[in-house]
Design a protein around this motif. Structure first.
Motif, mmCIF file in Angstrom:
data_model
loop_
_atom_site.group_PDB
_atom_site.id
_atom_site.type_symbol
_atom_site.label_atom_id
_atom_site.label_comp_id
_atom_site.label_asym_id
_atom_site.label_seq_id
_atom_site.Cartn_x
_atom_site.Cartn_y
_atom_site.Cartn_z
ATOM 1 N N VAL A 292 -0.031 -2.931 -8.258
ATOM 2 C CA VAL A 292 0.503 -4.240 -7.899
ATOM 3 C C VAL A 292 0.197 -4.479 -6.416
ATOM 4 N N ALA B 267 6.182 -8.876 -12.204
ATOM 5 C CA ALA B 267 5.012 -8.012 -12.327
ATOM 6 C C ALA B 267 5.409 -6.635 -12.846
ATOM 7 N N SER B 268 6.543 -6.127 -12.364
ATOM 8 C CA SER B 268 6.987 -4.793 -12.794
ATOM 9 C C SER B 268 7.293 -4.745 -14.293
ATOM 10 N N GLU C 37 3.381 -4.646 -15.973
ATOM 11 C CA GLU C 37 2.314 -3.699 -15.632
ATOM 12 C C GLU C 37 2.024 -2.687 -16.736
ATOM 13 N N GLN D 119 1.644 -15.401 -8.863
ATOM 14 C CA GLN D 119 1.806 -13.979 -9.147
ATOM 15 C C GLN D 119 2.584 -13.274 -8.038
ATOM 16 N N LEU E 243 -1.192 -8.204 -10.334
ATOM 17 C CA LEU E 243 -1.463 -7.028 -11.161
ATOM 18 C C LEU E 243 -2.960 -6.793 -11.301
#
Length: 192
Positions: A22, A66-67, A70, A152, A159
Motif C-alpha cells: 500500500v 485499502a487494508s 489488499e 484511493q 494498492l
C-alpha cells in the motif's frame, strides 16, 4: 412482490504467490512500479485496484479501505496507466480535434476560386474551436486520472499487487516496494 437483485461474481484465483503493498503517495507508487518493470517484472504481472465504479459494481456501495482489499481475491484489478501515457492521450485528443477542425475548414476553402490567405484564415478559424474542445476533453482525462489516485489515498492508500513465481522474485518485489515507502508489504499464496 419484493424483488432483490443479487449479483454473483466469481473470482478465479491461481496458485501463484503475489506480493502486495500500500502506498500513500502517487510518486512512491509510480517509482515502485517503474523499478519492478526495470528488474524484469511483466506489466501483466502487476495490477492495481480498479476505479470506484468497478468496485461498486463488484462489491457494492459499502465504504472500503485499502487494508480491507489488499488480501481480498474479489477486489477488482486494473492495469497501471502511467502519467506519460495520460499525457500522450491528452496530446492526441487535443491534436486530433485541432486537425479535424482544420481539415474540415481546409476542405471547404480549397477550391480554385479561394485565395491562399482565405484558406489559411479558414483553417485557423475552423481549428481553433476544435482545439478548445479537444483541450477541455484532454483536461477531463487528466483530472479523472488524478481523482482515481486521490480516491484511493483517501481510502487508505494505493494498492499494488505483483505476481511472483519464485522465492527470489518474492524477495525482490517486497524489497522494491518497501524501498519506495510501501507499507504492509507482504506475500499471499495466491493471485487473481
Amino acid at each position: 412482490m419484493n424483488h432483490i437483485e443479487q449479483r454473483t461474481h466469481t473470482t478465479t484465483s491461481i496458485n501463484i504467490p503475489e506480493a502486495v503493498g500500500v502506498f500513500d503517495k502517487v510518486e512512491d507508487f509510480q517509482a515502485a512500479f517503474y523499478d519492478l518493470r526495470a528488474v524484469g517484472f511483466s506489466r501483466y504481472d502487476i495490477s492495481i485496484l480498479a476505479k470506484q465504479e468497478v468496485l461498486e459494481e463488484k462489491l457494492g456501495k459499502a465504504y472500503w479501505r485499502a487494508s480491507d482489499l489488499e488480501d481480498n481475491p474479489d477486489a477488482p484489478r486494473a492495469a497501471f496507466v502511467s502519467e506519460e501515457a495520460i499525457g500522450e492521450l491528452e496530446g492526441a485528443i487535443t491534436g486530433g480535434f485541432f486537425f479535424l477542425g482544420s481539415y474540415v475548414a481546409m476542405a471547404a476553402m480549397l477550391t480554385a476560386a479561394s485565395t491562399l490567405a482565405a484558406s489559411v484564415a479558414a483553417i485557423a478559424i475552423g481549428g481553433s474551436p476544435a482545439l478548445v474542445l479537444g483541450a477541455l476533453l484532454a483536461r477531463r482525462v487528466g483530472k479523472q486520472h488524478k481523482d482515481y489516485y486521490a480516491n484511493q489515498i483517501e481510502h487508505g492508500g494505493i494498492l499494488l499487487w505483483v505476481r511472483v513465481n519464485d522465492a527470489a522474485k518474492e524477495d525482490l518485489a517486497v524489497k522494491i516496494m518497501k524501498a519506495h515507502s510501501g507499507r504492509d508489504v507482504h506475500v499471499h499464496p495466491w493471485s487473481e
